[in-house]
Design a protein around this motif. Structure first.
Motif, mmCIF file in Angstrom:
data_model
loop_
_atom_site.group_PDB
_atom_site.id
_atom_site.type_symbol
_atom_site.label_atom_id
_atom_site.label_comp_id
_atom_site.label_asym_id
_atom_site.label_seq_id
_atom_site.Cartn_x
_atom_site.Cartn_y
_atom_site.Cartn_z
ATOM 1 N N ASN A 269 1.049 -23.354 -9.523
ATOM 2 C CA ASN A 269 1.496 -23.366 -8.119
ATOM 3 C C ASN A 269 2.520 -22.284 -7.821
ATOM 4 O OD1 ASN A 269 0.309 -25.587 -6.273
ATOM 5 N ND2 ASN A 269 0.348 -26.445 -8.334
ATOM 6 N N LEU A 270 3.329 -21.906 -8.822
ATOM 7 C CA LEU A 270 4.240 -20.768 -8.611
ATOM 8 C C LEU A 270 3.435 -19.477 -8.418
ATOM 9 C CD1 LEU A 270 7.185 -21.454 -11.098
ATOM 10 C CD2 LEU A 270 7.338 -21.217 -8.610
ATOM 11 N N LEU A 271 2.382 -19.316 -9.219
ATOM 12 C CA LEU A 271 1.538 -18.125 -9.050
ATOM 13 C C LEU A 271 0.871 -18.126 -7.681
ATOM 14 C CD1 LEU A 271 -0.085 -17.602 -12.546
ATOM 15 C CD2 LEU A 271 1.379 -16.009 -11.324
ATOM 16 N N CYS A 272 0.520 -19.314 -7.211
ATOM 17 C CA CYS A 272 -0.085 -19.419 -5.877
ATOM 18 C C CYS A 272 0.910 -18.942 -4.820
ATOM 19 C CB CYS A 272 -0.516 -20.858 -5.613
ATOM 20 S SG CYS A 272 -1.250 -21.088 -3.990
ATOM 21 N N SER A 273 2.177 -19.372 -4.968
ATOM 22 C CA SER A 273 3.147 -18.980 -3.931
ATOM 23 C C SER A 273 3.524 -17.506 -4.061
ATOM 24 C CB SER A 273 4.392 -19.866 -3.976
ATOM 25 O OG SER A 273 5.106 -19.651 -5.154
ATOM 26 N N TRP A 274 3.359 -16.945 -5.253
ATOM 27 C CA TRP A 274 3.569 -15.495 -5.472
ATOM 28 C C TRP A 274 2.535 -14.700 -4.679
ATOM 29 C CZ3 TRP A 274 6.355 -12.530 -9.410
ATOM 30 C CH2 TRP A 274 5.816 -11.285 -9.718
ATOM 31 N N HIS A 276 0.374 -15.956 -2.128
ATOM 32 C CA HIS A 276 -0.066 -16.418 -0.803
ATOM 33 C C HIS A 276 1.114 -16.756 0.101
ATOM 34 C CE1 HIS A 276 -4.265 -16.777 -2.071
ATOM 35 N NE2 HIS A 276 -3.796 -17.250 -3.214
ATOM 36 N N PRO A 277 0.882 -16.763 1.415
ATOM 37 C CA PRO A 277 1.935 -17.209 2.348
ATOM 38 C C PRO A 277 2.233 -18.694 2.148
ATOM 39 C CG PRO A 277 0.056 -16.231 3.525
ATOM 40 C CD PRO A 277 -0.336 -16.322 2.102
ATOM 41 N N VAL A 278 3.437 -19.087 2.595
ATOM 42 C CA VAL A 278 3.909 -20.465 2.368
ATOM 43 C C VAL A 278 2.910 -21.527 2.862
ATOM 44 C CG1 VAL A 278 5.713 -22.134 3.010
ATOM 45 C CG2 VAL A 278 6.350 -19.844 2.231
ATOM 46 N N PRO A 279 2.380 -21.428 4.107
ATOM 47 C CA PRO A 279 1.481 -22.505 4.551
ATOM 48 C C PRO A 279 0.273 -22.684 3.623
ATOM 49 C CG PRO A 279 2.109 -21.100 6.394
ATOM 50 C CD PRO A 279 2.611 -20.430 5.152
ATOM 51 N N LYS A 280 -0.257 -21.571 3.130
ATOM 52 C CA LYS A 280 -1.427 -21.665 2.252
ATOM 53 C C LYS A 280 -1.029 -22.296 0.913
ATOM 54 C CE LYS A 280 -5.613 -19.183 1.315
ATOM 55 N NZ LYS A 280 -6.321 -17.935 1.206
ATOM 56 N N SER A 281 0.149 -21.917 0.410
ATOM 57 C CA SER A 281 0.597 -22.483 -0.873
ATOM 58 C C SER A 281 0.905 -23.961 -0.738
ATOM 59 C CB SER A 281 1.865 -21.770 -1.358
ATOM 60 O OG SER A 281 1.644 -20.399 -1.404
ATOM 61 N N LEU A 282 1.445 -24.364 0.418
ATOM 62 C CA LEU A 282 1.724 -25.788 0.639
ATOM 63 C C LEU A 282 0.417 -26.588 0.663
ATOM 64 C CD1 LEU A 282 4.610 -25.641 3.275
ATOM 65 C CD2 LEU A 282 4.730 -26.603 0.961
ATOM 66 N N ARG A 283 -0.560 -26.018 1.322
ATOM 67 C CA ARG A 283 -1.866 -26.691 1.371
ATOM 68 C C ARG A 283 -2.444 -26.798 -0.044
ATOM 69 N NH1 ARG A 283 -4.626 -30.521 3.556
ATOM 70 N NH2 ARG A 283 -6.703 -30.368 2.736
ATOM 71 N N TYR A 284 -2.273 -25.712 -0.823
ATOM 72 C CA TYR A 284 -2.819 -25.709 -2.190
ATOM 73 C C TYR A 284 -2.161 -26.793 -3.040
ATOM 74 C CZ TYR A 284 -4.637 -24.087 -6.610
ATOM 75 O OH TYR A 284 -5.284 -24.045 -7.818
ATOM 76 N N VAL A 285 -0.824 -26.906 -2.929
ATOM 77 C CA VAL A 285 -0.142 -27.894 -3.782
ATOM 78 C C VAL A 285 -0.479 -29.315 -3.330
ATOM 79 C CG1 VAL A 285 2.117 -28.058 -2.583
ATOM 80 C CG2 VAL A 285 1.997 -28.357 -5.052
ATOM 81 N N ALA A 286 -0.753 -29.495 -2.037
ATOM 82 C CA ALA A 286 -1.166 -30.832 -1.579
ATOM 83 C C ALA A 286 -2.508 -31.203 -2.207
ATOM 84 C CB ALA A 286 -1.253 -30.852 -0.053
#
Ligand SMILES: CC/C=C\C=C\CC(=O)SCCNC(=O)CCNC(=O)[C@H](O)C(C)(C)COP(=O)(O)OP(=O)(O)OC[C@H]1O[C@@H](n2cnc3c(N)ncnc32)[C@H](O)[C@@H]1OP(=O)(O)O
Length: 319
Positions: A269-274, A276-286
């Motif tokens: 999930n850290l790599l995801c936020s690295w 992608h933009p925050v909304p996309k990373s939040l959706r991913y972690v959900a």
């Protein structure tokens, strides 16, 4: 021509898109199909030419770069073996964290200037298009040597002493945590090409100063330990190599004691936020946690916290 590292693609894929990288991390298809039991037995004793893999503590592997008489100048075997090694680390459920360091006087002297020069001068192909195609494929293969560190869901800690030059900077920039000794120094070297295996993509995100990144890249400025710490390229500096390794292994042991569901999920999930933009990373972690929150590790962790114990007291299952 050079054989492909196992698991790498056979066609030029260009630089990997963030979603490729994330997909590979989250849903990694085993490069070499291997039973977990086999993988567990395989790594610490596995014989590589350029890497020595040691089981240091429970669940902590120490990967030492070898070629001390040439100051860890990396040869053809290295590029292939890094991919094999860290794909296996990714598959090995008994390994939870890894430390990577250099044997001998330094971390890495970059590419083997004697042995690898011809690799780029002698590109096969009947015309320019075919030569370019094959060269692109080679570059993508070389990128995989360090991208594999990011794709590996287990945290990788780089422990740098002495010189860390050229390809060494590419390597550490793909690691999750960077520590160094007081004698460490870091440098991009002018060999007449654009660095293409990770440094230019990672450093602007890692370091606090664009100006310093540009200085490092344009002038081949030699950065010493205090400067790399103040610029956030490394998070800690230790007095000498012995202390450096001790503290890197301690950090790896702390990580290894925690729930693998928590640690590996955090890396993904850290790599995801690295990327992608925050909304996309939040959706991913959900989406990630709609399954992963169902782990028993949460109950176990809360229980030991209530009992004022540490994660090392919890019998977490393997992942
Ligand atoms: C696919 C492409 C992807 C990435 C490309 C990255 C680009 C690079 O990596 S460019 C970087 C090239 N590296 C260098 O320019 C560093 C050269 N080496 C040094 O500056 C020094 O050796 C040192 C690392 C500072 C260490 O100095 P010292 O401790 O004084 O040792 P030396 O006596 O200089 O070296 C001992 C021994 O090792 C050989 N050697 C060192 N580096 C390399 C190298 N990069 N390639 C080949 N051989 C190297 C050196 O020649 C000595 O060998 P002897 O046989 O003992 O003479």
């Amino acid at each position: 021509s050079q054989s492909l590292p196992s698991g790498s693609q056979s066609l030029p894929s260009g630089s990997q898109s963030p979603s490729d990288r994330l997909g590979a991390t989250a849903l990694q298809v085993p490069a070499r199909l291997m039973l977990v039991e086999e993988a567990e037995q395989c790594l610490p004793g596995h014989s590589f030419e350029t890497l020595q893999v040691m089981l240091e503590q429970d669940h902590v592997l120490h990967v030492e770069l070898h070629h001390p008489e040439k100051r860890i100048a990396v040869n053809m075997a290295f590029w292939r073996e890094m991919v094999e090694c860290f794909q296996d680390v990714g598959q090995d459920s008994s390994c939870h964290a890894t430390v990577i360091s250099g044997a001998g006087k330094c971390f890495m002297a970059g590419i083997d200037l004697m042995g690898m020069g011809s690799e780029f001068m002698m590109v096969e192909g009947e015309d320019r298009a075919r030569k370019a195609w094959n060269l692109c494929r080679k570059i993508c293969e070389y990128q995989e040597t360090f991208s594999v560190l990011e794709k590996c869901p287990k945290p990788v800690i780089a422990a740098v002493h002495g010189a860390c030059v050229g390809a060494g900077v590419d390597l550490i920039s793909a690691c999750d945590i960077r520590y160094c000794a007081q004698d460490a120094w870091f440098q991009e070297v002018d060999i007449g090409l654009v660095a293409d295996v990770g440094t230019l993509q990672h450093l602007p995100k890692i370091m606090g100063s664009w100006s310093l990144v540009n200085e490092l890249a344009f002038t081949t400025h030699k950065m010493m330990a205090p400067e790399v710490q103040s610029s956030s390229l490394v998070s800690r500096v230790f007095a000498d190599k012995e202390m450096l390794l001790q503290r890197a292994l301690e950090a790896a042991t702390t990580i290894a004691a925690r729930s693998s569901v928590a640690v590996q999920g955090t890396k993904v999930n850290l790599l995801c936020s690295w990327d992608h933009p925050v909304p996309k990373s939040l959706r991913y972690v959900a989406t990630w946690n709609m399954s992963m929150l169902q782990t028993e590790d949460i109950l176990k962790s809360v229980q030991v916290a209530m009992e004022k114990k540490g994660p090392e007291d919890v019998p977490f299952s393997k992942l």
